[in-house]
Design a protein around this motif. Structure first.
Motif, short mmCIF file in Angstrom:
data_model
loop_
_atom_site.label_atom_id
_atom_site.label_comp_id
_atom_site.label_asym_id
_atom_site.label_seq_id
_atom_site.Cartn_x
_atom_site.Cartn_y
_atom_site.Cartn_z
N PRO A 51 1.47 -1.33 -0.06
CA PRO A 51 0.15 -0.11 -0.14
C PRO A 51 0.79 1.26 -0.42
O PRO A 51 2.10 1.53 0.65
CB PRO A 51 -0.45 -0.79 1.32
CG PRO A 51 -1.09 -1.35 1.18
CD PRO A 51 0.49 -2.80 1.17
N GLU A 52 0.60 2.06 -1.24
CA GLU A 52 1.09 3.16 -0.91
C GLU A 52 2.20 3.55 -1.65
O GLU A 52 3.14 4.31 -1.53
CB GLU A 52 1.58 4.31 0.40
CG GLU A 52 -0.33 4.69 0.64
CD GLU A 52 -1.49 5.25 0.19
OE1 GLU A 52 0.01 6.13 -0.19
OE2 GLU A 52 -1.53 5.14 0.45
N SER A 53 3.12 1.61 -2.26
CA SER A 53 3.82 2.23 -3.12
C SER A 53 4.31 2.75 -4.33
O SER A 53 2.58 2.75 -5.04
CB SER A 53 4.27 0.85 -2.85
OG SER A 53 3.46 0.07 -3.58
N SER A 54 5.32 2.90 -4.94
CA SER A 54 5.03 3.93 -6.29
C SER A 54 6.32 2.94 -7.07
O SER A 54 7.83 2.91 -6.37
CB SER A 54 4.81 4.79 -6.74
OG SER A 54 5.62 6.00 -6.33
N GLN A 74 -2.28 1.42 -10.12
CA GLN A 74 -2.67 2.55 -10.83
C GLN A 74 -1.61 3.49 -11.43
O GLN A 74 -0.47 3.10 -11.76
CB GLN A 74 -3.08 3.62 -9.46
CG GLN A 74 -4.50 2.71 -8.89
CD GLN A 74 -4.33 3.67 -6.92
OE1 GLN A 74 -3.56 3.51 -6.45
NE2 GLN A 74 -5.85 3.80 -6.59
N ASP A 79 -7.44 3.42 -12.61
CA ASP A 79 -7.57 2.76 -11.54
C ASP A 79 -7.60 1.39 -12.38
O ASP A 79 -8.68 1.51 -13.13
CB ASP A 79 -7.94 2.47 -10.63
CG ASP A 79 -7.96 3.75 -10.35
OD1 ASP A 79 -6.72 4.54 -9.72
OD2 ASP A 79 -8.57 4.32 -8.51
N ARG A 97 1.61 3.26 -9.08
CA ARG A 97 1.55 3.01 -8.01
C ARG A 97 0.57 1.98 -7.28
O ARG A 97 -0.36 1.34 -8.64
CB ARG A 97 0.98 4.97 -7.81
CG ARG A 97 -0.15 5.50 -8.13
CD ARG A 97 0.26 6.56 -7.58
NE ARG A 97 -1.32 7.24 -8.21
CZ ARG A 97 -2.19 6.75 -7.91
NH1 ARG A 97 -2.50 6.37 -7.03
NH2 ARG A 97 -2.97 7.67 -8.97
N SER A 98 0.45 1.90 -6.45
CA SER A 98 -1.39 1.05 -6.18
C SER A 98 -1.46 1.56 -4.55
O SER A 98 -0.78 1.18 -3.67
CB SER A 98 -0.77 -0.36 -5.57
OG SER A 98 -2.21 -0.32 -5.34
N GLU A 99 -2.55 2.39 -3.67
CA GLU A 99 -3.10 3.16 -3.15
C GLU A 99 -2.73 2.17 -1.75
O GLU A 99 -2.70 2.14 -0.78
CB GLU A 99 -4.14 4.09 -3.13
CG GLU A 99 -3.51 5.33 -3.42
CD GLU A 99 -4.98 6.86 -3.76
OE1 GLU A 99 -6.23 5.49 -3.01
OE2 GLU A 99 -4.79 7.13 -4.90
N GLY A 100 -4.09 0.98 -2.16
CA GLY A 100 -3.99 -0.03 -1.33
C GLY A 100 -2.87 -1.49 -1.79
O GLY A 100 -3.18 -2.56 -0.62
#
Length: 231
Positions: A51-54, A74, A79, A97-100
């Motif tokens: 989560p929150e990585s990019s 994402q 998305d 990236r991916s928020e979750g």
């Protein structure tokens, strides 16, 4: 780095049992299935975003193909939930990236030089494929550039056949089956050289399978060019 580089051999990797290997980006790890090269590589991997990585913005001069296995992937274009299949052709770029958090199957530097079609197939999108014996449903995700990519549901306790005139690559999404005496379960990856047809026997759960029927390496595959930030 060379990993499963001999395309003339049957290759099976139970990816779910591999250790996660850190990538250059914090929070992004991978399980390598096929690789020729280091950070710039012809590669097939399962990649996990915390989560929150990019990744920072980078180009894909050799093209990028991916299937979202879980979570939501994402980038600037939107998305992409689990089940989405994307082809980003040579010359494209993005900042993934991916928020979750998410997990994807990704293939790099394996496009034809002239392939310029961007393809996005969200869950349920595609063209119905021919339903063979033991196949409950077949969805064609891409048919072009001498490649056929599909997602299929195989019925429980069934014999499944799949012709392989060009080369075959397959990932188990859910369920399990037996092939050549080996049991393939979730995230097992199988690659068969041309002429070695697939004969599988599903278990009581059946199986959901992503596969690609295509040359394992195109004659006119993109040559290594400008540096690329790998996954």
């Amino acid at each position: 780095m060379l990993l499963n580089e001999d395309l003339t051999k049957r290759t099976l990797v139970h990816a779910a049992s591999l250790d996660w290997v850190p990538s250059p980006a914090k929070g992004v790890d991978r399980r390598m299935l096929f690789r020729i090269g280091d950070e710039k590589a012809r590669a097939t991997s399962i990649v996990r975003y915390a989560p929150e990585s990019s990744f920072s913005h980078h180009q894909h001069p050799g093209g990028e193909e991916f299937l979202v296995l879980d979570g939501v992937f994402q980038d600037e274009s939107g998305d992409f939930p689990a089940g989405t299949y994307v082809r980003n052709p040579p010359g494209t770029g993005h900042a993934p990236r991916s928020e979750g958090g998410c997990t994807i199957l990704v293939k790099l530097w394996q496009f034809k030089q002239a392939d310029r079609d961007r393809i996005v197939r969200r869950p349920g999108q595609g063209q119905p494929g021919p339903v063979r014996s033991g196949v409950a449903s077949s969805m064609i995700l891409y048919d072009g550039s001498d490649e056929l990519v599909a997602l299929e549901d195989w019925q429980p306790e069934s014999e499944i056949g799949l012709a392989n005139p060009k080369g075959l690559e397959l990932l188990v999404i859910e369920g399990e089956f037996i092939e050549s005496g080996d049991t393939l379960t979730r995230w097992s990856w199988l690659r068969l050289p041309p002429g070695r047809h697939l004969t599988a026997k599903t278990a009581s759960s059946g199986a959901r399978v992503w596969f690609k029927s295509a040359p394992l390496l195109h004659d006119d595959v993109c040559a290594f060019g400008a540096p690329q930030e790998g996954k």
